[in-house]
Design an enzyme around this catalytic site. Sequence first.
Site, PDB file in Angstrom:
ATOM      1  N   CYS A   1       3.614 120.028  18.983  1.00 14.01           N
ATOM      2  CA  CYS A   1       4.672 121.020  19.165  1.00 14.01           C
ATOM      3  C   CYS A   1       4.559 121.576  20.585  1.00 14.01           C
ATOM      4  O   CYS A   1       3.524 122.151  20.940  1.00 14.01           O
ATOM      5  CB  CYS A   1       4.514 122.136  18.133  1.00 14.01           C
ATOM      6  SG  CYS A   1       5.370 123.669  18.517  1.00 14.01           S
TER       7      CYS A   1
ATOM      8  N   CYS B   1       3.863 125.319  20.848  1.00 12.46           N
ATOM      9  CA  CYS B   1       2.472 125.576  20.442  1.00 12.46           C
ATOM     10  C   CYS B   1       1.510 125.108  21.526  1.00 12.46           C
ATOM     11  O   CYS B   1       0.487 125.760  21.790  1.00 12.46           O
ATOM     12  CB  CYS B   1       2.164 124.856  19.132  1.00 12.46           C
ATOM     13  SG  CYS B   1       3.340 125.153  17.796  1.00 12.46           S
TER      14      CYS B   1
END
Length: 468
Positions: free
Chosen positions: A394, A397
């Site tokens: 991600c 992230c």
Amino acid sequence: MDHRWGFLIGFLGAVGLLGSGHGGQQPPETAAQRCFCQVSGYLDDCTCDVETIDKFNNYRLFPRLQKLLESDYFRYYKVNLKRPCPFWNDISQCGRRDCAVKLCQSDEVPDGIKSSSYKYSEEANNLIEECEQAERLGAVDESLSEETQKAVLQWTKHDDSSDNFCEADDIQSPDAEYVDLLLNPERYTGYKGPDAWRIWNVIYEENCFKPQTIKRPLNPLASGHGKSEENTFYSWLEGLCVEKRAFYRLISGLHASINVHLSARYLLQDTWLEKIWGHNITEFQQRFDGILTEGEGPRRLKNLYFLYLIELRALSKVVPFFERQDFQLFTGNKVQDAENKMLLLEILHEIKSFPLHFDENSFFAGDKKEANKLKEDFRLHFRNISRIMDCVGCLKCRLWGKLQTQGLGTALKILFSEKLIANMPESGPSYEFHLTRQEIVSLFNAFGRISTSVKELENFRNLLQNIH
């Protein structure tokens, strides 16, 4: 008369039974108690208590810190999100729109930030830029002034220094781009499951000094676990030296802090009209409830407070660096830069006044040879964790993972550079100890994330108060 005394004795006995819980049912334990009952009092390996941190952070520090982090100097962070994972090739990229990162256009970033990576006076900046240019050429050009030649050698020495705890991005790479952190807030993205678990599993299993025979509690990738494994793990942990035990608690605290953010900024409603983000109480309970996590949740929250103390201590130690007259939060806006430096110093002096700072002098004490080896192991393990961040599927992230590991790595660098900080010159560049703009931005934003987590714990405590 006897009848009245009998009635009175009976009444008092009934009250006593009720008070002791034998004469009726005790009120059921609230969700707040299950999450926070153990998160109070003194922290392990510290002389500080949770309540002191809560009061200091939530009412004296948090509001001013958030204002500082909204300024141009701290909101723009240069990062390379295209670096390949150095450990495995089968990365499953998150295709959800909430995983994406909005990159800055060139004209959105202040010219002062783009043109200068450092923060000294104009004369000092010119010298630094000359040094960096010479260093990029791969040699010390004899045509340069003697002062510049010396500076280049000192700069190279610093860059190769063993004090760096992170493998930082090369911000000169064409793949490194600016990100506006305010437009890419850390929040729940939906990135979860085996790919996310593998990141944390590699961090805990291979980088926290843990032998394979010791099973970590609640490991989602393990075949099974029980109370005996939990007891074995904590017996092993308590038997470690203080440095290795602290390393595990820092990583656990960082993990907990990230989970608090994801629970506090959760996508509650997604319609074609709007998205609503807010506190997800169920998500928080699943991660931190003492019963649902078999006692792990409260331990994780205490480790979050431990991480807070470590980064708070680092900020208190590095005050002389920022107090130097040459230091600037340079963006090109002189008025705003001066105001932000004043706010920065106010925050740092507030931090310095904290009465119960962590004492890092117990770290790497004893036999000098063994202490140096332990420090090097500590540093290499943390550098490895910073590299693992390039394996996160991600992108949002990955962005916040890289920033927070660099921030914590910078804090560790500061804690173990006390003598270098004490010997800094009063003006001009400091070659033995200096912080790049990347390190400064990541240091304060990482601490801002932990400060936000502590503040959010107060919010969750209130929200859970009447839930059973």
